[in-house]
Design a protein around this motif. Structure first.
Motif, short mmCIF file in Angstrom:
data_model
loop_
_atom_site.label_atom_id
_atom_site.label_comp_id
_atom_site.label_asym_id
_atom_site.label_seq_id
_atom_site.Cartn_x
_atom_site.Cartn_y
_atom_site.Cartn_z
N ARG A 1 -11.20 7.42 5.52
CA ARG A 1 -12.39 7.05 4.76
C ARG A 1 -12.13 7.28 3.28
O ARG A 1 -11.38 8.20 2.94
N ALA A 2 -12.83 6.50 2.46
CA ALA A 2 -12.69 6.69 1.00
C ALA A 2 -13.05 8.13 0.66
O ALA A 2 -13.95 8.71 1.27
N LYS A 3 -12.33 8.67 -0.30
CA LYS A 3 -12.57 10.06 -0.68
C LYS A 3 -13.97 10.21 -1.31
O LYS A 3 -14.54 9.25 -1.79
N PRO B 1 0.83 -1.21 0.00
CA PRO B 1 0.00 0.00 0.00
C PRO B 1 0.86 1.25 0.00
O PRO B 1 1.97 1.26 0.53
N THR B 2 0.32 2.29 -0.61
CA THR B 2 1.08 3.54 -0.71
C THR B 2 0.75 4.49 0.44
O THR B 2 1.44 5.47 0.65
N SER B 3 -0.31 4.21 1.17
CA SER B 3 -0.70 5.10 2.27
C SER B 3 -1.54 4.30 3.27
O SER B 3 -2.00 3.20 2.98
N ALA B 4 -1.76 4.91 4.43
CA ALA B 4 -2.60 4.27 5.45
C ALA B 4 -4.01 4.07 4.90
O ALA B 4 -4.65 3.04 5.15
N LEU B 5 -4.52 5.05 4.16
CA LEU B 5 -5.87 4.93 3.61
C LEU B 5 -5.95 3.76 2.63
O LEU B 5 -6.88 2.94 2.70
N ALA B 6 -4.98 3.66 1.74
CA ALA B 6 -4.98 2.55 0.77
C ALA B 6 -4.94 1.22 1.50
O ALA B 6 -5.63 0.26 1.12
N LEU C 1 -8.45 0.52 3.03
CA LEU C 1 -9.46 0.19 2.02
C LEU C 1 -9.22 -1.21 1.46
O LEU C 1 -10.14 -1.95 1.19
N ALA C 2 -7.95 -1.59 1.34
CA ALA C 2 -7.63 -2.89 0.74
C ALA C 2 -7.79 -4.03 1.73
O ALA C 2 -8.14 -5.14 1.34
N THR C 3 -7.54 -3.79 3.03
CA THR C 3 -7.46 -4.94 3.95
C THR C 3 -8.48 -4.93 5.09
O THR C 3 -8.64 -5.95 5.75
#
Ligand SMILES: Cc1ncc(COP(=O)(O)O)c(C=O)c1O
Length: 401
Positions: free
Chosen positions: A304-306, A4-9, A12-14
Motif C-alpha cells: 500500500r502507498a506509504k 519499477p524499483t520495487s514491488a510497491l512502485a 502503484l504504477a500499474t
C-alpha cells in the motif's frame, strides 16, 4: 513506464489485473556466487527448482557451469543456452529415448541410477558406452528436512552394495549421490547421510570417484530459520574428509532452492475477503503450491502507498482462484487487520518451486513478469532490507506456525 524499483512502485504504477511474477536475477547471482566461493567442490544448479531463462543466465553469470537436469526439456533448455554447460542427468528413472538423446544428441555422460534395470537401460541405449560417469543414488534418512525426498528413490542395503559393484565394472567414473530432503533444517543431516554412504561403499569394496551430496540447502522462510549455510559446509567438508574409502574423489553438490528462492516473489491481489479468509488471484495450483501442499509459509508484505494508518497484524488463511477446495493455504499469514478486496500482497521467496510448479488449471496460470533490483524479503546471503515492519511480519508469521 520506467522500470519499477520495487514491488510497491510496480503496483502503484500499474495496478496489475494478473498475478505478477517478480524476478530478481541479482539474488540468484549472489547465491550462486556464494556457493561457488564456499562449497569445496563442483556446484551443479538443480534446474528443476527454477528453469526460467533469467535464472539460468544469472547462475551462469555467477560462474556456474554444471547443471543437474532431470528431463530432455531441461537438457535442451540448458544445452541450447550455454555451449560450455556440463550436464548431469540426475533422474534415477529415465525413458530410453531420453537416455539415447541425452548421450548422442547432447553429449551427456553423467547419468544417475538406483537400480540394476536402469543401469542396463543406460548401457543398452548408449550402445555399451565406456565413457559413462555413473552416479548411484543411495537412500538416506529424510528426517532432518522439511520436504522429505526419501520415499521414492535410492538404493539401500545389500542391493546398494551389489549395484555399486556392478556399476563400477561398467563406469569410466563411479559416483554416489543422495538427497537429505529439501529445506534441510539441520546441517548434521549431511554427516549422518555421508556416514551411511561411506558404510555402503566400504561394504562394496569399490573405488568411488565422485561424492555428490545433492541439494537440500535451505532458504529463510517464516518459522523456518535455518542455521547459517557455513555450518552446512563445515559438516560436509569434515564428513568428506572422514570418509575412509575415498582417494582423490571429487565432491559435488546440487543446490536448487538455495540458489533461486530469494530471486523470486509474487504479487497477488485480494479478490474477496470473508472474515479471516482471503481469496487471491493465484494459489495452490499456481506459485503457492508449496504453501498449499507442504504447509510452507512465505514472508508477506501488503503493498500500500506509504502514509496510511498503521493497523495491527492479524492471522489470515488464503484461498487460490480455482474451484478446488484443496486450493487453500492455511498459513497463517500475518497481514494488516484491514486488508480487503483490491489490496496487493507480495509473497517473498517464491523463486524456488514457485513459478516452476504453476499449472493452468481452471484457465489460470498467466502472470505478468517484472524484473526487480531491490532486496528479497529475507536472505541467507545478507541481501534482505530488514526494515522494522518487514521483520515484524516475518517474526509474527513465525510465531503462528
Ligand atoms: C536429484 C536432485 N538434486 C537436487 C535437487 C534440489 O534440491 P533442493 O532444491 O532441495 O536443493 C532435487 C530436488 O528435488 C533433486 O531431486
Amino acid at each position: 513506464m520506467e522500470r519499477p524499483t520495487s514491488a510497491l512502485a510496480l503496483v502503484l504504477a500499474t495496478k496489475p489485473d494478473l498475478p505478477v511474477h517478480c524476478i530478481r536475477p541479482h539474488a540468484a547471482k549472489t547465491a550462486a556466487k556464494w556457493f561457488l566461493d564456499h562449497f569445496p567442490g563442483d556446484v551443479l544448479y538443480a534446474v528443476k527448482a527454477n528453469p526460467h531463462p533469467m535464472i539460468l543466465d544469472a547462475v551462469y553469470a555467477a560462474g556456474v557451469r554444471w547443471f543437474d537436469v532431470a528431463s530432455l526439456p531441461e537438457i535442451e533448455a540448458v544445452a541450447t543456452r550455454f555451449s560450455d554447460a556440463k550436464l548431469a542427468f540426475m533422474h534415477p528413472v529415465k525413458s530410453r529415448l531420453a537416455i539415447r538423446r541425452a548421450y548422442f544428441d547432447f553429449g551427456v555422460r553423467i547419468f544417475s541410477l538406483d537400480s540394476h534395470d536402469e543401469l542396463q537401460k543406460i548401457i543398452a541405449e548408449t550402445n555399451g558406452a565406456t565413457d559413462l560417469h555413473l552416479i548411484v543414488r543411495l537412500a538416506v534418512t529424510g528426517d532432518y528436512a522439511q520436504h522429505k525426498l526419501s520415499g521414492k528413490f535410492g538404493a539401500s542395503g545389500s542391493s546398494a552394495v551389489m549395484l555399486l559393484r556392478e556399476a563400477r565394472a561398467l563406469a569410466s567414473e563411479l559416483g554416489v549421490s543422495f538427497h537429505v530432503g529439501s529445506q534441510c533444517m539441520r546441517p548434521e543431516a549431511y554427516r549422518v547421510a555421508m556416514a551411511t554412504v561411506g558404510d555402503i561403499i566400504r561394504q562394496a569394496g569399490v573405488t568411488v570417484d565422485i561424492v555428490d551430496v545433492g541439494g537440500g540447502f535451505p532458504a529463510a522462510y517464516p518459522g523456518l530459520t535455518p542455521p547459517p549455510l557455513e555450518t552446512y559446509m563445515t559438516e560436509i567438508v569434515q564428513s568428506f574428509e572422514g570418509m575412509p574409502v575415498l582417494e582423490n574423489a571429487d565432491l559435488w553438490c546440487e543446490p536448487g532452492r538455495a540458489l533461486c528462492a530469494e530471486a523470486g516473489s509474487h504479487i497477488l491481489r485480494v479478490e474477496l475477503r470473508k472474515g479471516d479468509a482471503l481469496y487471491l488471484n493465484d494459489g495452490g495450483y499456481g506459485a503457492l503450491f508449496d504453501a498449499a501442499h507442504d504447509g510452507l509459509v512465505y514472508p508477506t508484505k501488503l503493498l500500500r502507498a506509504k502514509g496510511g494508518p498503521r493497523r495491527p497484524l492479524k492471522a489470515f488463511r488464503l484461498y487460490g482462484p480455482t474451484c478446488d477446495s484443496i486450493d487453500q493455504m492455511a498459513g497463517p499469514f500475518f497481514l494488516a487487520s484491514d486488508v480487503s478486496e483490491g489490496d496487493y500482497i507480495e509473497f517473498g521467496l517464491t523463486g524456488a518451486y514457485g513459478a516452476a510448479l504453476a499449472t493452468r488449471f481452471n484457465g489460470f496460470g498467466d502472470y505478468v513478469e517484472a524484473t526487480l533490483e531491490d532486496a528479497p524479503m529475507t536472505s541467507m546471503f545478507g541481501l534482505a532490507p530488514a526494515t522494522k515492519r518487514e521483520s515484524n511480519v516475518v517474526a509474527m508469521a513465525a510465531k503462528g506456525k
